[in-house]
Design an enzyme around this catalytic site. Structure first.
Site, PDB file in Angstrom:
ATOM      1  N   GLY A 170      33.532 -52.669 -54.416  1.00 21.74           N
ATOM      2  CA  GLY A 170      34.499 -53.759 -54.394  1.00 21.74           C
ATOM      3  C   GLY A 170      33.858 -55.102 -54.683  1.00 21.74           C
ATOM      4  O   GLY A 170      32.648 -55.277 -54.533  1.00 21.74           O
ATOM      5  N   GLY A 184      32.274 -44.834 -57.203  1.00 20.77           N
ATOM      6  CA  GLY A 184      31.928 -43.476 -57.607  1.00 20.77           C
ATOM      7  C   GLY A 184      30.958 -43.436 -58.767  1.00 20.77           C
ATOM      8  O   GLY A 184      30.246 -44.393 -59.053  1.00 20.77           O
ATOM      9  N   GLY A 188      27.731 -47.089 -50.057  1.00 20.84           N
ATOM     10  CA  GLY A 188      27.806 -45.968 -50.994  1.00 20.84           C
ATOM     11  C   GLY A 188      26.902 -46.159 -52.187  1.00 20.84           C
ATOM     12  O   GLY A 188      26.259 -45.215 -52.662  1.00 20.84           O
ATOM     13  N   THR A 189      26.824 -47.392 -52.679  1.00 19.60           N
ATOM     14  CA  THR A 189      25.956 -47.705 -53.819  1.00 19.60           C
ATOM     15  C   THR A 189      24.503 -47.446 -53.478  1.00 19.60           C
ATOM     16  O   THR A 189      23.752 -46.859 -54.274  1.00 19.60           O
ATOM     17  CB  THR A 189      26.124 -49.184 -54.222  1.00 19.60           C
ATOM     18  N   ASP A 214      31.673 -57.091 -45.438  1.00 19.77           N
ATOM     19  CA  ASP A 214      31.889 -56.810 -44.016  1.00 19.77           C
ATOM     20  C   ASP A 214      30.664 -57.113 -43.164  1.00 19.77           C
ATOM     21  O   ASP A 214      30.733 -57.080 -41.939  1.00 19.77           O
ATOM     22  CB  ASP A 214      32.275 -55.341 -43.806  1.00 19.77           C
ATOM     23  N   GLU A 227      40.916 -54.931 -40.884  1.00 14.36           N
ATOM     24  CA  GLU A 227      41.648 -53.819 -41.496  1.00 14.36           C
ATOM     25  C   GLU A 227      41.375 -52.471 -40.840  1.00 14.36           C
ATOM     26  O   GLU A 227      42.208 -51.566 -40.886  1.00 14.36           O
ATOM     27  CB  GLU A 227      41.317 -53.727 -42.988  1.00 14.36           C
TER      28      GLU A 227
END
EC number: 2.7.1.11
Length: 447
Positions: free
Chosen positions: A88, A155, A181-182, A210, A315
């Protein structure tokens, strides 16, 4: 809040081999009459805290200091560097790209610098996006804009195919700017490189708005995110304070960690309820959130003030209310969360309508505005330092690592340590205590 046992703390940094080349900075420092190279023996203490009664259980835990080495591994004219931006958006993406390019070009004399389009996807054989040739002119003013000039995606983590591309393109260092994830992908890529005995440095720059990376004092873009969130809260407060029983509800980012919400609440001083993933709460019931919200409005009215309230929610808070929903994941394997903001909005509406209490509710979700913003001055400076230190590490043959700020010093952290867990707000710590003092909300809203 770190929960890892001392014996599991391993901060040894992998290297591609012995550094034999002189750093081009030698000539620069010679003209300055001083040297600012980092000695490999220079370390940063993991913990600055010491209990005189118990001693320091982290006494022997040391971190490798970041910065230029006098001897480097790569011959600059032989370097082919690649840069990816993944996941993101986050304020500061372009600032980091700019810093990497300028340091490679201006300090080390590297002339082959490639921007990979759309994250790891751009390294796959089926990608139709050619690399972008980067130089100081191309990146000159990109720091003024939000987003990333390289594009981003989730991804695409296919280590074998990615390393095939790196090998085919003769890339010998890659900088991956991205989140959890990266960086897990970076580790898989580095391990595949190691299997093939290739000399390719893999260096990560941690990106998470975050602020939830382990062993990273502050993530780039976080301060900008809080600054933007404070502005959203101010708007919600003006709306709420301009209506009878006005309620302003703001949802901000924070999937598993409530740092943005907590920092925003403490920065703004306008928030009356701050709900974060680290703290369970009940919406309904005698000690639930709705009862305390109603009580807040009644107390304000009794003081002859305009009854109003501002609610700030991360969130990832309150996801227990969606346990019966089918679980979905994004392309990076992250669990997709349901919209707790809209859920709380509906619950507030139902509650006050059932009690025939007049109210006005404004719901604000500034998430995409926040993450697509250009970095503020503080974050821009921080990104510049992260990018330059990433280049110094790669040129010295460091690999399977990322750049971190720790105890105000830039250090090298093994990727495996940074992704071992998530950093979270400590609900028993002094920071959260200060948030509660600011909001005035109950310590617990559990029945």
């Amino acid at each position: 809040m770190y929960r890892i046992k001392n014996e599991n703390l391993d901060f040894k940094i992998d290297s591609l081999g012995e550094c034999k080349q002189n750093n081009p900075l030698i000539d620069f420092y010679a003209s300055e009459g001083s040297s600012h190279f980092v000695n490999e023996k220079n370390k940063i203490k993991f913990s600055v805290y010491r209990n005189e009664d118990k001693g320091d259980r982290y006494e022997d835990v040391l971190l490798e200091k970041a910065g230029p080495r006098e001897k480097i591994y790569f011959v600059p004219r032989h370097v082919k560097a690649a840069i990816t931006t993944c996941g993101g958006l986050c304020p500061g993406f372009n600032d980091v790209i700019r810093s990497i390019v300028r340091t490679l070009w201006k300090i080390y004399g590297v002339r082959n610098i490639y921007g990979v389009k759309f994250g790891y996807q751009g390294l796959l054989p089926e990608s139709n996006s050619p690399f972008i040739n980067l130089n100081p002119d191309v990146v000159d003013d990109i720091n003024k804009f939000g987003g990333t000039i390289l594009g981003s995606s989730r991804g695409g983590i296919k280590p074998v195919e990615i390393v095939d591309t790196l090998e085919r393109m003769n890339i010998n260092m890659i900088f991956n700017i991205g989140g959890d994830g990266t960086q897990k992908g970076s580790l898989l890529i580095a391990e595949e490189i190691e299997k093939r005995n290739l000399k390719i440095a893999v260096v990560g720059i941690p990106k998470t708005v975050d602020n939830d990376f382990m062993f990273v004092q502050k993530s780039f873009g976080f301060e900008t995110a809080v600054e933007q969130a404070v502005a959203a809260v101010a708007g919600a407060h003006f709306e709420a304070n301009s209506a009878y029983n006005g309620i302003g509800l703001v949802k901000v980012m924070g999937r598993d960690s409530g740092f943005i919400a907590a920092h925003t609440a403490l920065s703004s001083n306008d928030v009356n309820f701050c709900l974060i993933p680290e703290l369970d709460f009940d919406i309904e019931g005698p000690n639930g959130f709705l009862v305390h919200l109603e009580r807040r409005l009644l107390e304000k009215e009794s003081l002859e003030e305009i009854p109003h309230a501002v609610i700030l929610i991360a969130e990832g808070a309150g996801q227990k209310y969606f346990d019966h929903f089918p679980k979905k994941k994004d392309d990076s394997g992250n669990l997709l969360y349901e919209d707790i903001g809209l859920y709380i909005k509906d619950k507030i509406t139902e509650y006050f309508k059932a009690k025939n209490i007049q109210f006005t509710l404004k719901y604000i979700d500034p998430s995409y505005i926040i993450r697509s913003s250009p970095a503020n001055a503080s974050d821009s400076l921080y990104c510049a330092r992260l990018g330059s230190n990433a280049v110094h590490a790669a040129m010295a043959g460091k690999t399977k690592m990322l750049i971190s700020l720790w105890s105000t010093k830039f250090v090298h952290i093994p990727i495996k340590m940074a992704v071992i867990d998530r950093n979270k707000v400590n609900p028993n710590g002094s920071f959260w205590r200060d948030v509660l003092s600011s909001t005035g909300q109950p310590i617990s809203m559990k029945n």
